[in-house]
Design an enzyme around this catalytic site. Structure first.
Site, PDB file in Angstrom:
ATOM      1  N   LEU A   1     -76.822 -68.207 -21.319  1.00  0.00           N
ATOM      2  CA  LEU A   1     -77.969 -68.871 -20.710  1.00  0.00           C
ATOM      3  C   LEU A   1     -78.011 -70.332 -21.134  1.00  0.00           C
ATOM      4  O   LEU A   1     -77.805 -70.657 -22.312  1.00  0.00           O
ATOM      5  CB  LEU A   1     -79.267 -68.165 -21.112  1.00  0.00           C
ATOM      6  CG  LEU A   1     -79.334 -66.660 -20.798  1.00  0.00           C
ATOM      7  CD1 LEU A   1     -80.676 -66.098 -21.216  1.00  0.00           C
ATOM      8  CD2 LEU A   1     -79.067 -66.409 -19.321  1.00  0.00           C
ATOM      9  N   CYS A   2     -78.299 -71.179 -20.177  1.00  0.00           N
ATOM     10  CA  CYS A   2     -78.352 -72.616 -20.440  1.00  0.00           C
ATOM     11  C   CYS A   2     -79.788 -73.010 -20.761  1.00  0.00           C
ATOM     12  O   CYS A   2     -80.601 -73.257 -19.865  1.00  0.00           O
ATOM     13  CB  CYS A   2     -77.840 -73.395 -19.233  1.00  0.00           C
ATOM     14  SG  CYS A   2     -77.896 -75.176 -19.450  1.00  0.00           S
ATOM     15  N   LEU A   3     -80.106 -73.050 -22.041  1.00  0.00           N
ATOM     16  CA  LEU A   3     -81.419 -73.475 -22.509  1.00  0.00           C
ATOM     17  C   LEU A   3     -81.241 -74.594 -23.521  1.00  0.00           C
ATOM     18  O   LEU A   3     -80.160 -74.773 -24.090  1.00  0.00           O
ATOM     19  CB  LEU A   3     -82.180 -72.299 -23.136  1.00  0.00           C
ATOM     20  CG  LEU A   3     -82.302 -71.016 -22.291  1.00  0.00           C
ATOM     21  CD1 LEU A   3     -83.002 -69.935 -23.090  1.00  0.00           C
ATOM     22  CD2 LEU A   3     -83.039 -71.298 -20.994  1.00  0.00           C
TER      23      LEU A   3
END
EC number: 2.3.2.23
Length: 259
Positions: free
Chosen positions: A93-95
């Protein structure tokens, strides 16, 4: 070099993750619990309980954190395992708190901070790499299906026995509710001696219909006859009363004339 030595974390990462673990146990993150793998402290698994007033309410969402050997100086990667309608499964996930953004990472951030950030982004609707768009209806369906899905996951069951028991109790309550017989309609009950109409227009006395028989079908006709008879008697009484009054007046006038 053996696999165990490859998994062995540097002292700095190990000490920091142990501190974070103790901190989570002492001050749990709302809606989230987390446990490291017994064989590898660099891999943590978490469970998010769907917050109230969200499409995820009632759901249980299993995922994992993979910490680099350089932690806390480099951020972890985050994965979601349970289908949820917000994130792709088994995808990084791109956080801002993940390894997609090492430039914004703060070494002071703990595991609690990471999980809090994940939950915050989960209940929002902003797009990012690894996120998906689904309707609230789909999210609610996945929330209900998450119970069965997670119980099939061996790692989930081993790391979170208390959550497993919680899910089983919830399933038991749902089964009891679905198997409960539907409530039968209550009989129409009225005070003693009163009549009222029940289903199909049948008059009920004290909440009970008259016994079935030949008279039951004739009830409306009998009531109509009684009404006609009562009206005729009333008219007769009026006529008789008027005649008596007229006779009395005539008698009085005759008496006055004789005097």
């Amino acid at each position: 070099m053996s696999n165990n030595s490859n998994k062995r974390a540097p002292t700095t990462a190990t000490q920091r993750l142990k501190q974070d673990y103790l901190r989570i146990k002492k001050d749990p993150v709302p809606y989230i619990c987390a446990e490291p793998l017994p064989s590898n402290i660099l891999e943590w698994h978490y469970v998010v309980r769907g917050p109230e007033m969200t499409p995820y309410e009632g759901g249980y969402y299993h995922g994992k954190l993979i910490f680099p050997r350089e932690f806390p100086f480099k951020p972890p990667s985050i994965y979601m395992i349970t289908p949820n309608g917000r994130f792709k499964c088994n995808t990084r996930l791109c956080l801002s708190i993940t390894d997609f953004h090492p430039d914004t990472w703060n070494p002071a951030w703990s595991v609690s901070t990471i999980l809090t950030g994940l939950l915050s982004f989960m209940v929002e609707k902003g797009p990012t790499l690894g996120s998906i768009e689904t309707s609230d209806f789909t999210k609610k369906q996945l929330a209900a299906q998450s119970l069965v899905f997670n119980l099939k996951d061996k790692v989930f069951c081993e790391l979170f026995p208390e959550v497993v028991e919680e899910i089983k109790q919830k399933q038991k309550a749902q089964d009891e509710l679905s198997n409960r017989p539907q409530n039968l309609p209550l009989p129409d009950v009225v005070p003693d001696g009163e009549l009222h109409r029940g289903q199909h227009g049948i008059q009920l006395l004290n909440g009970h219909a008259p016994a079935a028989g030949p008279n039951l079908a004739g009830l409306p006709q009998a009531n109509r006859h009684h009404g006609l008879l009562g009206g005729a008697l009333a008219n007769l009484f009026v006529i008789v009363g008027f005649a008596a009054f007229a006779y009395t007046v005539k008698y009085v006038l005759r008496s006055i004339a004789q005097e």
